[in-house]
Design a protein around this motif. Structure first.
Motif, mmCIF file in Angstrom:
data_model
loop_
_atom_site.group_PDB
_atom_site.id
_atom_site.type_symbol
_atom_site.label_atom_id
_atom_site.label_comp_id
_atom_site.label_asym_id
_atom_site.label_seq_id
_atom_site.Cartn_x
_atom_site.Cartn_y
_atom_site.Cartn_z
ATOM 1 N N MET A 1 55.504 31.304 41.927
ATOM 2 C CA MET A 1 54.900 32.623 42.107
ATOM 3 C C MET A 1 53.884 32.905 41.004
ATOM 4 O O MET A 1 54.076 32.491 39.867
ATOM 5 C CB MET A 1 55.974 33.707 42.092
ATOM 6 N N LEU A 2 52.851 33.632 41.375
ATOM 7 C CA LEU A 2 51.832 33.982 40.395
ATOM 8 C C LEU A 2 52.342 35.066 39.452
ATOM 9 O O LEU A 2 52.935 36.052 39.886
ATOM 10 C CB LEU A 2 50.586 34.513 41.109
ATOM 11 N N THR A 3 52.063 34.897 38.181
ATOM 12 C CA THR A 3 52.391 35.922 37.192
ATOM 13 C C THR A 3 51.162 36.385 36.432
ATOM 14 O O THR A 3 51.217 37.363 35.698
ATOM 15 C CB THR A 3 53.436 35.400 36.186
ATOM 16 N N THR A 4 50.054 35.674 36.595
ATOM 17 C CA THR A 4 48.782 36.062 35.978
ATOM 18 C C THR A 4 47.711 36.072 37.063
ATOM 19 O O THR A 4 47.772 35.296 38.023
ATOM 20 C CB THR A 4 48.372 35.085 34.861
ATOM 21 N N PRO A 5 46.718 36.929 36.921
ATOM 22 C CA PRO A 5 45.685 37.021 37.967
ATOM 23 C C PRO A 5 44.843 35.761 38.059
ATOM 24 O O PRO A 5 44.655 35.040 37.073
ATOM 25 C CB PRO A 5 44.850 38.227 37.523
ATOM 26 N N LEU A 6 44.350 35.509 39.252
ATOM 27 C CA LEU A 6 43.460 34.369 39.475
ATOM 28 C C LEU A 6 42.050 34.718 39.014
ATOM 29 O O LEU A 6 41.681 35.901 38.951
ATOM 30 C CB LEU A 6 43.492 33.981 40.952
ATOM 31 N N PRO A 7 41.214 33.721 38.719
ATOM 32 C CA PRO A 7 39.936 33.983 38.035
ATOM 33 C C PRO A 7 38.819 34.562 38.904
ATOM 34 O O PRO A 7 37.828 35.046 38.371
ATOM 35 C CB PRO A 7 39.547 32.607 37.502
ATOM 36 N N SER A 8 38.948 34.476 40.218
ATOM 37 C CA SER A 8 37.832 34.920 41.067
ATOM 38 C C SER A 8 38.363 35.380 42.418
ATOM 39 O O SER A 8 39.496 35.094 42.802
ATOM 40 C CB SER A 8 36.832 33.783 41.274
ATOM 41 N N LEU A 9 37.494 36.087 43.139
ATOM 42 C CA LEU A 9 37.846 36.522 44.491
ATOM 43 C C LEU A 9 38.094 35.320 45.385
ATOM 44 O O LEU A 9 39.057 35.305 46.167
ATOM 45 C CB LEU A 9 36.720 37.396 45.055
ATOM 46 N N GLU A 10 37.263 34.306 45.268
ATOM 47 C CA GLU A 10 37.437 33.103 46.077
ATOM 48 C C GLU A 10 38.778 32.437 45.786
ATOM 49 O O GLU A 10 39.451 31.935 46.691
ATOM 50 C CB GLU A 10 36.289 32.124 45.801
ATOM 51 N N ALA A 11 39.197 32.460 44.528
ATOM 52 C CA ALA A 11 40.487 31.866 44.168
ATOM 53 C C ALA A 11 41.635 32.636 44.800
ATOM 54 O O ALA A 11 42.605 32.041 45.292
ATOM 55 C CB ALA A 11 40.635 31.829 42.646
ATOM 56 N N TRP A 12 41.535 33.963 44.793
ATOM 57 C CA TRP A 12 42.573 34.770 45.442
ATOM 58 C C TRP A 12 42.658 34.457 46.932
ATOM 59 O O TRP A 12 43.743 34.275 47.489
ATOM 60 C CB TRP A 12 42.278 36.260 45.249
ATOM 61 N N LEU A 189 44.228 42.832 38.952
ATOM 62 C CA LEU A 189 43.882 41.636 39.731
ATOM 63 C C LEU A 189 42.460 41.145 39.503
ATOM 64 O O LEU A 189 42.142 39.994 39.844
ATOM 65 C CB LEU A 189 44.061 41.926 41.232
ATOM 66 N N GLY A 190 41.612 42.034 38.985
ATOM 67 C CA GLY A 190 40.199 41.689 38.871
ATOM 68 C C GLY A 190 39.406 42.081 40.099
ATOM 69 O O GLY A 190 38.173 42.055 40.088
ATOM 70 N N HIS A 191 40.105 42.459 41.172
ATOM 71 C CA HIS A 191 39.483 42.848 42.439
ATOM 72 C C HIS A 191 40.402 43.861 43.129
ATOM 73 O O HIS A 191 41.580 43.957 42.805
ATOM 74 C CB HIS A 191 39.275 41.633 43.355
ATOM 75 N N THR A 192 39.858 44.586 44.086
ATOM 76 C CA THR A 192 40.716 45.484 44.854
ATOM 77 C C THR A 192 41.377 44.704 45.987
ATOM 78 O O THR A 192 40.870 43.661 46.427
ATOM 79 C CB THR A 192 39.908 46.645 45.458
ATOM 80 N N LEU A 193 42.479 45.225 46.454
ATOM 81 C CA LEU A 193 43.151 44.595 47.597
ATOM 82 C C LEU A 193 42.279 44.656 48.841
ATOM 83 O O LEU A 193 42.329 43.753 49.684
ATOM 84 C CB LEU A 193 44.494 45.276 47.840
ATOM 85 N N PHE A 194 41.455 45.697 48.964
ATOM 86 C CA PHE A 194 40.547 45.784 50.109
ATOM 87 C C PHE A 194 39.534 44.640 50.070
ATOM 88 O O PHE A 194 39.241 44.022 51.100
ATOM 89 C CB PHE A 194 39.833 47.130 50.112
ATOM 90 N N GLU A 195 39.008 44.342 48.896
ATOM 91 C CA GLU A 195 38.051 43.235 48.772
ATOM 92 C C GLU A 195 38.711 41.910 49.140
ATOM 93 O O GLU A 195 38.113 41.077 49.837
ATOM 94 C CB GLU A 195 37.517 43.177 47.344
ATOM 95 N N ILE A 196 39.936 41.725 48.691
ATOM 96 C CA ILE A 196 40.665 40.493 49.016
ATOM 97 C C ILE A 196 40.941 40.419 50.507
ATOM 98 O O ILE A 196 40.758 39.379 51.153
ATOM 99 C CB ILE A 196 41.981 40.421 48.206
ATOM 100 N N GLN A 197 41.347 41.553 51.086
ATOM 101 C CA GLN A 197 41.669 41.545 52.512
ATOM 102 C C GLN A 197 40.445 41.286 53.374
ATOM 103 O O GLN A 197 40.536 40.580 54.389
ATOM 104 C CB GLN A 197 42.336 42.862 52.907
ATOM 105 N N LEU A 198 39.310 41.859 53.005
ATOM 106 C CA LEU A 198 38.087 41.606 53.777
ATOM 107 C C LEU A 198 37.809 40.114 53.876
ATOM 108 O O LEU A 198 37.459 39.600 54.950
ATOM 109 C CB LEU A 198 36.891 42.302 53.114
ATOM 110 N N GLU A 199 37.965 39.416 52.775
ATOM 111 C CA GLU A 199 37.706 37.982 52.773
ATOM 112 C C GLU A 199 38.779 37.213 53.542
ATOM 113 O O GLU A 199 38.491 36.217 54.210
ATOM 114 C CB GLU A 199 37.606 37.463 51.334
#
Length: 307
Positions: A1-12, A189-199
């Motif tokens: 499981m992740l415990t630290t944020p990933l470095p980019s939107l693409e990584a997420w 996270l470095g990004h919003t959940l909406f941004e992650i979900q859009l992708e």
């Protein structure tokens, strides 16, 4: 499981997009019970349990999108229609061995509790959307119901795969009552959940209409607003029936349905009562459990009209 944020939107997006989607044990038991009555059940009967489990709904819709025939020129936006195309046997063949959420998270009780809570909230949003859509005589209520069920998919996946980060977001919001959810998400996270979900929606090639209905940038459109209001109500009511955002939510329901404000509140209350019947499948207290037996004076009737 992740415990630290990933470095980019693409990584997420890469991390979340292709991971296996488990289903609730309760969902599996319901489907197994239906299979035992194969000669008596309809596709609608099978759709019922699926539509109460956002992760299985997502699986079913993704499956058809990835296996669509060249002759299929229109998108299929609801579970019922997917089942019509693949049939009962096709569903059992492709989803009968789906992994169980409780097994996957057996060693992670906080992640299990958070994911269950999110799945219950998604179903509650769908029930609110169902009632608003019925009141509005929506052209196809099942579409806005499905969009409401899937609206917070990225947040469900965060609890499933990175519960420590999901918990950090909750703690930030609790410690800073005026902080916006998207700002807390961006801090953690470095990004919003909406941004992650859009992708994710783009990566999964979800039907265009569902993607559109879940897109908060299209808020001026009534059907999109319906989905956003249903999701917001479910989110705010998870904090209790005195959440300060609720008066605006009830006003939005009144605007969408042309109901008086007290009737808009009653519509939401009735949706909460309906959703609460299935609470045991999520092992998570429904919003109705937090509703006071006697509202404080003026809580509902004094919602002011806009302007």
């Amino acid at each position: 499981m992740l415990t630290t944020p990933l470095p980019s939107l693409e990584a997420w997006v890469s991390y979340l997009a292709d991971r296996e989607l488990p289903i609730l044990q309760h969902t599996l038991r319901q489907l197994q019970a239906l299979q035992g009555r194969a000669d008596e059940i309809s596709l609608h009967d099978i759709a019922g349990p699926i539509n109460q489990d956002a992760l299985l709904t997502l699986q079913v819709i993704r499956y058809l999108q990835h296996h669509r025939q060249h002759s299929q020129v229109t998108d299929v936006n609801t579970v019922d229609r997917v089942l019509m195309m693949i049939g009962t046997r096709g569903f059992v063949r492709h989803f009968g061995g789906t992994t169980i959420l409780e097994t996957v998270l057996a060693q992670h009780p906080d992640a299990l509790a958070g994911t269950r809570r999110m799945l219950e909230r998604a179903t509650f949003a769908a029930r609110i959307a169902e009632r608003i859509a019925a009141r509005r005589h929506d052209i196809d209520p099942s579409e806005v119901v499905t969009a409401s069920l899937l609206h917070d998919t990225a947040e469900i996946l965060l609890w499933l795969h990175a519960p420590a980060l999901a918990t950090q977001i909750e703690q930030l919001l609790s410690a800073q009552p005026g902080l916006r959810s998207r700002d807390a998400q961006r801090q953690v996270l470095g990004h919003t959940l909406f941004e992650i979900q859009l992708e994710l929606v783009h990566r999964w090639r979800l039907p265009r209409l569902l993607a559109h209905l879940m897109d908060e940038r299209q808020l001026t459109e009534p059907r999109v607003r319906l989905v956003m209001v249903a999701a917001a109500l479910a989110r705010h009511l998870a904090n209790g029936w005195y959440d300060p955002a609720l008066p605006d939510d009830y006003r939005a329901v009144a605007d969408l349905t042309l109901l008086p404000h007290d009737a808009a509140y009653a519509l939401v209350r009735d949706a909460a009562q309906h959703a609460a019947r299935h609470w045991s499948g999520y092992q998570s207290l429904p919003a109705l459990a937090m509703r006071p037996l006697e509202p404080r004076p003026g809580d509902v009737p004094t919602i002011p009209d806009a302007g």
